[in-house]
Design an enzyme around this catalytic site. Sequence first.
Site, short mmCIF file in Angstrom:
data_model
loop_
_atom_site.label_atom_id
_atom_site.label_comp_id
_atom_site.label_asym_id
_atom_site.label_seq_id
_atom_site.Cartn_x
_atom_site.Cartn_y
_atom_site.Cartn_z
N TYR A 35 0.81 -1.22 0.00
CA TYR A 35 0.00 0.00 0.00
C TYR A 35 0.84 1.27 0.00
O TYR A 35 0.38 2.33 0.41
CB TYR A 35 -0.96 -0.01 1.19
CG TYR A 35 -2.02 -1.09 1.05
CD1 TYR A 35 -3.33 -0.76 0.74
CD2 TYR A 35 -1.69 -2.43 1.18
CE1 TYR A 35 -4.29 -1.75 0.59
CE2 TYR A 35 -2.64 -3.42 1.02
CZ TYR A 35 -3.94 -3.08 0.73
OH TYR A 35 -4.88 -4.05 0.57
N LYS B 39 4.54 -15.05 2.79
CA LYS B 39 4.80 -15.77 1.54
C LYS B 39 6.31 -15.78 1.33
O LYS B 39 6.81 -15.38 0.27
CB LYS B 39 4.06 -15.05 0.40
CG LYS B 39 4.04 -15.79 -0.92
CD LYS B 39 3.09 -16.97 -0.95
CE LYS B 39 3.17 -17.70 -2.27
NZ LYS B 39 2.41 -18.96 -2.27
N ASP C 143 -1.37 -18.65 1.20
CA ASP C 143 -2.33 -19.48 0.45
C ASP C 143 -2.85 -20.61 1.33
O ASP C 143 -4.05 -20.92 1.35
CB ASP C 143 -1.73 -20.00 -0.85
CG ASP C 143 -0.27 -20.41 -0.72
OD1 ASP C 143 0.34 -20.18 0.35
OD2 ASP C 143 0.28 -20.98 -1.68
N ASP D 173 -5.79 -7.84 4.33
CA ASP D 173 -6.97 -7.30 3.65
C ASP D 173 -7.81 -8.45 3.10
O ASP D 173 -9.02 -8.54 3.32
CB ASP D 173 -6.50 -6.38 2.52
CG ASP D 173 -7.65 -5.65 1.84
OD1 ASP D 173 -8.69 -5.45 2.48
OD2 ASP D 173 -7.50 -5.30 0.66
N ASP E 20 -11.47 -10.24 4.81
CA ASP E 20 -12.75 -10.29 4.10
C ASP E 20 -13.23 -11.73 3.97
O ASP E 20 -14.42 -12.03 4.12
CB ASP E 20 -12.64 -9.67 2.70
CG ASP E 20 -12.94 -8.18 2.71
OD1 ASP E 20 -12.76 -7.55 3.77
OD2 ASP E 20 -13.34 -7.64 1.67
#
Length: 331
Positions: free
Chosen positions: A123, A169, A201, A225, A229
């Site tokens: 970001y 990751k 993942d 993020d 969700d």
Amino acid sequence: MRAAIIPGDGIGPEVISAAVRALEAVSSDLEIEEAEMGLGAFQRTGTYLPERTLELLRDVPAALFGAITSPLTYDPTYRSPLLRIRKEFDLYANIRPVRRLNEDIGLVDLDVVIVRENTEGMYTGVERDVEGGVVTERLVTERACERLVDRAVQLSREQGRRKITCVHKSNVLRRSDGLFRKVFYERTEGKGIEANDMLVDAAAAALVSKPQELDVLVTLNLYGDILSDEAAALAGGLGFAPSVNMGDELALFEPTHGSAPDIAGKGIANPTAAILSAAMMLRHLGRGEGAAKLEKAIERTLSLGHRTYDAGGRLGTEAFMKKYLEVLGTL
Ligand code: NAI
Ligand code: MG
């Protein structure tokens, strides 16, 4: 004890006024001051984030915010007031507890807390053209990782949680995510809490397939993020998902959902996420007992079968609040 409220746009004012009624029912010494932000503020005052709102936020330890609507037409000068606040007050951790509140709501029996880095990662907004494409910069600093992990450890202790999982990751992003993973093990060692790590993942899959193995997840900005969700959807949807943007001076509590223009003004918004955010705020302000009452009353109201439309029920905001406040009054 002082706190600010910023109702904002769309269903923001609808759910925040419901949450304020709940707060007032359990906490008589809370002094609530209201401030403006968002599209409505822009239409009334010419600015999305009035100076007075910033001043109030500098003055209070906590604020409860509804949601804002992004500009409807493209405005090249627009800067999201929420991002400005995050930066100005260095709200470095986004914390989202996700728990299924009733067995017929949502899909998975989740009970996790996601602690998401809120200031850097993907970001940074720094993108540049290269031949044939675009490069995006992604920043991971040691300091941001340290304070994020420390915050997650503190939260785990306060809430009596048993395990922290670092989600990353680093098999691909060996140096940046590798740094995060290294800091994670350094800062959790010897803290008396189980620590492990998972690739992002695998974590996305585990939320669905083995949720009982997850407790506190600490993760970088973009992963957080997406996972939050996913988790919110699994546990019953946006109407049930509270959150806080936490800094050292200010904590900004907000339902995860946006201003929901599709249902704004219809009186059918689910106030649960706002009420649970208000409960988190009370706990942060040292009013744990009131916070527990607000949360317990939500669970009990749901277990009595009262539901808003988003949860498959037939109650509007007012009708749900009537049931909720009745239940709250019995606790
Ligand atoms: P949204 O979260 O506002 O709505 C998504 C869907 O969920 C809609 O169908 C809405 O009706 C439903 N929904 C959301 N909250 C609900 C509630 N409490 N009760 C019942 N149903 C609910 O996201 P969307 O539609 O993508 O964005 C709408 C506006 O909100 C945009 O202007 C967006 O920029 C803004 N937004 C603001 C946020 C914030 O202020 N933190 C966060 C996300 C979006
Ligand atoms: Mg999001």
